[in-house]
Design a protein around this motif. Sequence first.
Motif, PDB file in Angstrom:
ATOM      1  N   GLU A   7      78.385  -5.800 -26.044  1.00 47.91           N
ATOM      2  CA  GLU A   7      79.827  -5.917 -25.880  1.00 47.91           C
ATOM      3  C   GLU A   7      80.629  -5.337 -27.045  1.00 47.91           C
ATOM      4  O   GLU A   7      81.750  -4.876 -26.856  1.00 47.91           O
ATOM      5  CB  GLU A   7      80.214  -7.403 -25.695  1.00 47.91           C
ATOM      6  N   MET A   8      80.069  -5.348 -28.244  1.00 47.63           N
ATOM      7  CA  MET A   8      80.816  -4.935 -29.434  1.00 47.63           C
ATOM      8  C   MET A   8      80.355  -3.589 -29.983  1.00 47.63           C
ATOM      9  O   MET A   8      80.948  -3.081 -30.941  1.00 47.63           O
ATOM     10  CB  MET A   8      80.693  -6.009 -30.520  1.00 47.63           C
ATOM     11  N   ASN A   9      79.291  -3.042 -29.418  1.00 52.87           N
ATOM     12  CA  ASN A   9      78.699  -1.793 -29.894  1.00 52.87           C
ATOM     13  C   ASN A   9      78.310  -1.889 -31.373  1.00 52.87           C
ATOM     14  O   ASN A   9      78.277  -0.883 -32.089  1.00 52.87           O
ATOM     15  CB  ASN A   9      79.655  -0.607 -29.690  1.00 52.87           C
ATOM     16  N   LEU A  10      78.022  -3.086 -31.834  1.00 46.70           N
ATOM     17  CA  LEU A  10      77.582  -3.314 -33.210  1.00 46.70           C
ATOM     18  C   LEU A  10      76.062  -3.343 -33.234  1.00 46.70           C
ATOM     19  O   LEU A  10      75.442  -4.214 -32.626  1.00 46.70           O
ATOM     20  CB  LEU A  10      78.155  -4.636 -33.734  1.00 46.70           C
ATOM     21  N   LYS A  11      75.473  -2.372 -33.922  1.00 49.40           N
ATOM     22  CA  LYS A  11      74.033  -2.231 -33.941  1.00 49.40           C
ATOM     23  C   LYS A  11      73.534  -2.043 -35.365  1.00 49.40           C
ATOM     24  O   LYS A  11      74.332  -1.885 -36.291  1.00 49.40           O
ATOM     25  CB  LYS A  11      73.614  -1.041 -33.068  1.00 49.40           C
ATOM     26  N   LEU A  12      72.227  -2.054 -35.502  1.00 47.03           N
ATOM     27  CA  LEU A  12      71.640  -1.817 -36.822  1.00 47.03           C
ATOM     28  C   LEU A  12      71.998  -0.436 -37.346  1.00 47.03           C
ATOM     29  O   LEU A  12      72.048  -0.211 -38.548  1.00 47.03           O
ATOM     30  CB  LEU A  12      70.121  -1.990 -36.748  1.00 47.03           C
ATOM     31  N   THR A  13      72.276   0.485 -36.446  1.00 49.91           N
ATOM     32  CA  THR A  13      72.622   1.857 -36.830  1.00 49.91           C
ATOM     33  C   THR A  13      74.119   2.066 -37.024  1.00 49.91           C
ATOM     34  O   THR A  13      74.561   3.205 -37.217  1.00 49.91           O
ATOM     35  CB  THR A  13      72.120   2.833 -35.749  1.00 49.91           C
ATOM     36  N   SER A  14      74.902   0.990 -36.971  1.00 51.77           N
ATOM     37  CA  SER A  14      76.363   1.113 -37.103  1.00 51.77           C
ATOM     38  C   SER A  14      76.777   1.211 -38.561  1.00 51.77           C
ATOM     39  O   SER A  14      77.506   0.361 -39.096  1.00 51.77           O
ATOM     40  CB  SER A  14      77.051  -0.072 -36.420  1.00 51.77           C
ATOM     41  N   GLY A  15      76.302   2.258 -39.237  1.00 49.54           N
ATOM     42  CA  GLY A  15      76.692   2.474 -40.614  1.00 49.54           C
ATOM     43  C   GLY A  15      76.222   1.382 -41.546  1.00 49.54           C
ATOM     44  O   GLY A  15      75.346   0.570 -41.222  1.00 49.54           O
ATOM     45  N   ILE A  16      76.850   1.322 -42.705  1.00 51.43           N
ATOM     46  CA  ILE A  16      76.449   0.361 -43.727  1.00 51.43           C
ATOM     47  C   ILE A  16      76.799  -1.067 -43.312  1.00 51.43           C
ATOM     48  O   ILE A  16      76.103  -2.017 -43.664  1.00 51.43           O
ATOM     49  CB  ILE A  16      77.107   0.707 -45.095  1.00 51.43           C
ATOM     50  N   TYR A  17      77.869  -1.231 -42.511  1.00 51.68           N
ATOM     51  CA  TYR A  17      78.218  -2.578 -42.055  1.00 51.68           C
ATOM     52  C   TYR A  17      77.147  -3.125 -41.125  1.00 51.68           C
ATOM     53  O   TYR A  17      76.680  -4.263 -41.285  1.00 51.68           O
ATOM     54  CB  TYR A  17      79.571  -2.575 -41.347  1.00 51.68           C
ATOM     55  N   GLY A  18      76.741  -2.331 -40.142  1.00 48.28           N
ATOM     56  CA  GLY A  18      75.726  -2.789 -39.203  1.00 48.28           C
ATOM     57  C   GLY A  18      74.396  -3.076 -39.872  1.00 48.28           C
ATOM     58  O   GLY A  18      73.733  -4.080 -39.577  1.00 48.28           O
ATOM     59  N   SER A  19      73.986  -2.196 -40.791  1.00 47.86           N
ATOM     60  CA  SER A  19      72.688  -2.381 -41.439  1.00 47.86           C
ATOM     61  C   SER A  19      72.680  -3.620 -42.321  1.00 47.86           C
ATOM     62  O   SER A  19      71.718  -4.394 -42.298  1.00 47.86           O
ATOM     63  CB  SER A  19      72.317  -1.143 -42.257  1.00 47.86           C
ATOM     64  N   THR A  20      73.748  -3.840 -43.100  1.00 50.66           N
ATOM     65  CA  THR A  20      73.776  -5.038 -43.952  1.00 50.66           C
ATOM     66  C   THR A  20      73.911  -6.302 -43.126  1.00 50.66           C
ATOM     67  O   THR A  20      73.282  -7.322 -43.420  1.00 50.66           O
ATOM     68  CB  THR A  20      74.926  -4.956 -44.963  1.00 50.66           C
ATOM     69  N   PHE A  21      74.709  -6.261 -42.053  1.00 47.35           N
ATOM     70  CA  PHE A  21      74.892  -7.450 -41.208  1.00 47.35           C
ATOM     71  C   PHE A  21      73.579  -7.894 -40.584  1.00 47.35           C
ATOM     72  O   PHE A  21      73.178  -9.069 -40.691  1.00 47.35           O
ATOM     73  CB  PHE A  21      75.923  -7.168 -40.117  1.00 47.35           C
ATOM     74  N   PHE A  22      72.874  -6.957 -39.943  1.00 47.16           N
ATOM     75  CA  PHE A  22      71.657  -7.333 -39.237  1.00 47.16           C
ATOM     76  C   PHE A  22      70.494  -7.612 -40.199  1.00 47.16           C
ATOM     77  O   PHE A  22      69.644  -8.469 -39.912  1.00 47.16           O
ATOM     78  CB  PHE A  22      71.270  -6.249 -38.235  1.00 47.16           C
ATOM     79  N   MET A  23      70.429  -6.915 -41.319  1.00 41.73           N
ATOM     80  CA  MET A  23      69.359  -7.183 -42.276  1.00 41.73           C
ATOM     81  C   MET A  23      69.512  -8.575 -42.881  1.00 41.73           C
ATOM     82  O   MET A  23      68.540  -9.340 -42.975  1.00 41.73           O
ATOM     83  CB  MET A  23      69.355  -6.126 -43.377  1.00 41.73           C
ATOM     84  N   MET A  24      70.730  -8.922 -43.277  1.00 43.84           N
ATOM     85  CA  MET A  24      70.939 -10.216 -43.948  1.00 43.84           C
ATOM     86  C   MET A  24      70.811 -11.384 -42.981  1.00 43.84           C
ATOM     87  O   MET A  24      70.106 -12.360 -43.251  1.00 43.84           O
ATOM     88  CB  MET A  24      72.300 -10.217 -44.641  1.00 43.84           C
ATOM     89  N   THR A  25      71.481 -11.294 -41.840  1.00 44.60           N
ATOM     90  CA  THR A  25      71.399 -12.398 -40.881  1.00 44.60           C
ATOM     91  C   THR A  25      70.038 -12.440 -40.194  1.00 44.60           C
ATOM     92  O   THR A  25      69.540 -13.515 -39.859  1.00 44.60           O
ATOM     93  CB  THR A  25      72.508 -12.279 -39.827  1.00 44.60           C
ATOM     94  N   GLY A  26      69.436 -11.253 -39.993  1.00 44.04           N
ATOM     95  CA  GLY A  26      68.113 -11.217 -39.358  1.00 44.04           C
ATOM     96  C   GLY A  26      67.036 -11.825 -40.229  1.00 44.04           C
ATOM     97  O   GLY A  26      66.200 -12.608 -39.745  1.00 44.04           O
TER      98      GLY A  26
END
Length: 283
Positions: free
Chosen positions: A207-226
């Motif tokens: 729904e948000m098109n937010l993925k691990l590949t979504s730039g530095i925001y996506g990578s930090t978001f999914f790495m930290m919360t994951g």
Amino acid sequence: MSQAVEKYFVPEPSKFPIFGSFALLCIGSGAVMWLNSVGPGPEVFFLGMATLIYMLFGWFGQVIRESEGGKYGKQVDSAFRWSMGWFIFSEVMFFAAFFGTLFYVRVIAVPSLGSELNAGLIWDGFKAAWPTAGPHAADTFSPMEAWGIPAINTLILLTSGATLTWAHWGLTKDNRGQLKLGLLFTILLGAIFLSLQAFEYIHAYEEMNLKLTSGIYGSTFFMMTGFHGLHVTIGAIMLLVMLFRVLAGHFTKEHHFAFEAAAWYWHFVDVVWLLLFVVVYWL
């Protein structure tokens, strides 16, 4: 009068360290091959995971049998406490690296890229504000809001810390019913947290098109919360083992460090999530 000196327990030579080393080698090499589509990556990775599970069952089972057999004294108990303390400290440093990365990107790197000194060197449409879609995100995305599932998960983890403390109180009062119920509630809350996080990830991708590949925001978001979700999973497994041991009649109100170690780890996971909620979701 001469005082009796406690005999220090010396364990027998163990085969499990070599199994652990082999497991980590397979997991690391298998993951690298899998990500790069080279050779039998998945097979090597899952071989390592299976070996690791075998090692954990065997080694911890041996320690439990030795503990229940009365072989451990105060010196061994102290060694266990120091070992768990240093292990949690290593986990603190692990997450500190991620928080340090996020701080550097948000406070130093992004504002620096937006300075006049770097004018003309950045891709078109770049804005020196967080979250940023650069440098590799091709499509726009929506950042994750703090209120909703993240806030609910925060309440869930805080509640789980309270139920675990309540279970510990039951153990110190030799109230086995309270101990079992508190552990069960804590494990269920952990499972609910993980289920909501999985739903959040699906919503982010679809729904948000937010993925691990979504730039530095996506990578930090999914790495930290994951990685935090992985630690919640590990903590829930530890507490589940503690529940099985309680049901088997293990632990007394005087001797229960294994339970305390699992509780330390769970409270550490709680604290990390509070920091994640503030830094990753809220700010």
